[in-house]
Design a protein around this motif. Structure first.
Motif, PDB file in Angstrom:
ATOM      1  N   ALA A  38       0.844  -1.196   0.000  1.00  0.00           N
ATOM      2  CA  ALA A  38       0.000   0.000   0.000  1.00  0.00           C
ATOM      3  C   ALA A  38       0.879   1.247   0.000  1.00  0.00           C
ATOM      4  CB  ALA A  38      -0.933  -0.021   1.200  1.00  0.00           C
ATOM      5  N   THR A  39       1.563   1.465  -1.128  1.00  0.00           N
ATOM      6  CA  THR A  39       2.462   2.616  -1.278  1.00  0.00           C
ATOM      7  C   THR A  39       1.657   3.880  -1.530  1.00  0.00           C
ATOM      8  OG1 THR A  39       2.616   2.274  -3.654  1.00  0.00           O
ATOM      9  CG2 THR A  39       4.256   1.143  -2.267  1.00  0.00           C
ATOM     10  N   PRO A  40       2.250   5.058  -1.339  1.00  0.00           N
ATOM     11  CA  PRO A  40       1.535   6.299  -1.636  1.00  0.00           C
ATOM     12  C   PRO A  40       0.971   6.355  -3.054  1.00  0.00           C
ATOM     13  CG  PRO A  40       3.457   6.798  -0.313  1.00  0.00           C
ATOM     14  CD  PRO A  40       3.546   5.332  -0.656  1.00  0.00           C
ATOM     15  N   ASP A  41       1.771   5.999  -4.038  1.00  0.00           N
ATOM     16  CA  ASP A  41       1.291   6.051  -5.421  1.00  0.00           C
ATOM     17  C   ASP A  41       0.150   5.072  -5.652  1.00  0.00           C
ATOM     18  OD1 ASP A  41       2.826   8.097  -6.402  1.00  0.00           O
ATOM     19  OD2 ASP A  41       4.415   6.810  -7.187  1.00  0.00           O
ATOM     20  N   GLY A  42       0.288   3.858  -5.131  1.00  0.00           N
ATOM     21  CA  GLY A  42      -0.751   2.851  -5.326  1.00  0.00           C
ATOM     22  C   GLY A  42      -2.064   3.238  -4.668  1.00  0.00           C
TER      23      GLY A  42
END
Length: 249
Positions: A38-42
């Motif tokens: 759950a990365t910022p971009d994703g």
């Protein structure tokens, strides 16, 4: 008045326009799975997908599952990717949503504000604690209706572990616990929180609030009143929209 509310969780990203006069969703919510990692971009891509589902072009209020300081900066990321720490979330989401006005608030704080205004905590004085049981345990602490932000009581140590590792809804599912067995863990956690804060009322939120009859009867020995959240799993969406409206004033 309608404002878009969006709730980012460890397992799902869900949102809808909110009718702030009624404290309820104006349309059926739309949900996408939280990406892993759950990365910022994703996560920002998931947020955009939910908002674009409705063709929404106005202000958006978002929740985040961690400490949010200054209305934008992420300080903790227990149930999402650690790269969130120190991210300017408001700038990220506003850019991904084409420049729309965006506000960001802790997820449990948002749920708590909604429950205190429209739900189980309405007109309640004294100390009230909302606890959301999901991927982790979120908390919102109120004293005479005023929020004490970013409490993160799910990370209290209980029997040598973060409490949420033992008593979250995810722990129940991962360990395939019966509702009764899980309720005993929740009771120990609530007793610990009660010892520290002496609340008059616990409000139990998150997805499990819809199934309160399966576990609340097993929670005994806690002096505070314990009730399920009336807005159930939509409380975060409603609270996010409320926060966006308050910020715009």
């Amino acid at each position: 008045m309608q404002i878009f509310g969006l709730d980012i969780g460890g397992s799902g990203i869900k949102g809808a326009p909110v009718d702030l006069d009624k404290g309820d969703l104006a349309q059926e919510r739309h949900k996408v799975l939280t990406p892993h990692p759950a990365t910022p971009d994703g996560v920002a891509d998931g947020v955009r997908e939910v908002v674009e589902h409705f063709g929404w072009t106005g202000p958006v209020g978002l929740t985040f599952p961690g400490v949010v300081t200054g209305g934008s900066t992420i300080r903790t990321a227990a149930n999402v990717d650690k790269s969130w720490v120190d991210t300017d979330a408001r700038a990220l989401f506003s850019e991904r949503l084409g420049g729309h006005p965006v506000t960001v608030v802790n997820d449990a704080d948002a749920a708590g504000v909604a429950e205190m205004h429209f739900g189980a905590g309405r007109d309640r004085k004294g100390t009230v604690i909302l606890l959301t049981f999901g991927t982790g345990i979120g908390s919102a602490l109120f004293v005479d209706g005023a929020l004490v932000p970013n409490t993160e009581l799910g990370h209290l140590e209980l029997h040598g572990h973060d409490a949420e590792k033992r008593a979250s809804s995810k722990a129940r599912e991962d360990e395939e616990l019966t509702w009764e067995h899980w309720a005993h863990r929740v009771r120990k956690y609530l007793a610990h929180v009660e010892m520290l804060f002496s609340p008059e009322l616990f409000i139990i939120g998150g997805g499990v609030s819809r199934k309160a009859q399966k576990f609340l009867p097993y929670i005994e020995g806690v002096k505070a009143e314990i009730v399920p959240a009336q807005l159930q799993n939509n409380a975060g969406i409603v609270g996010a929209a409320m926060h966006a409206a308050d910020t715009a004033r």
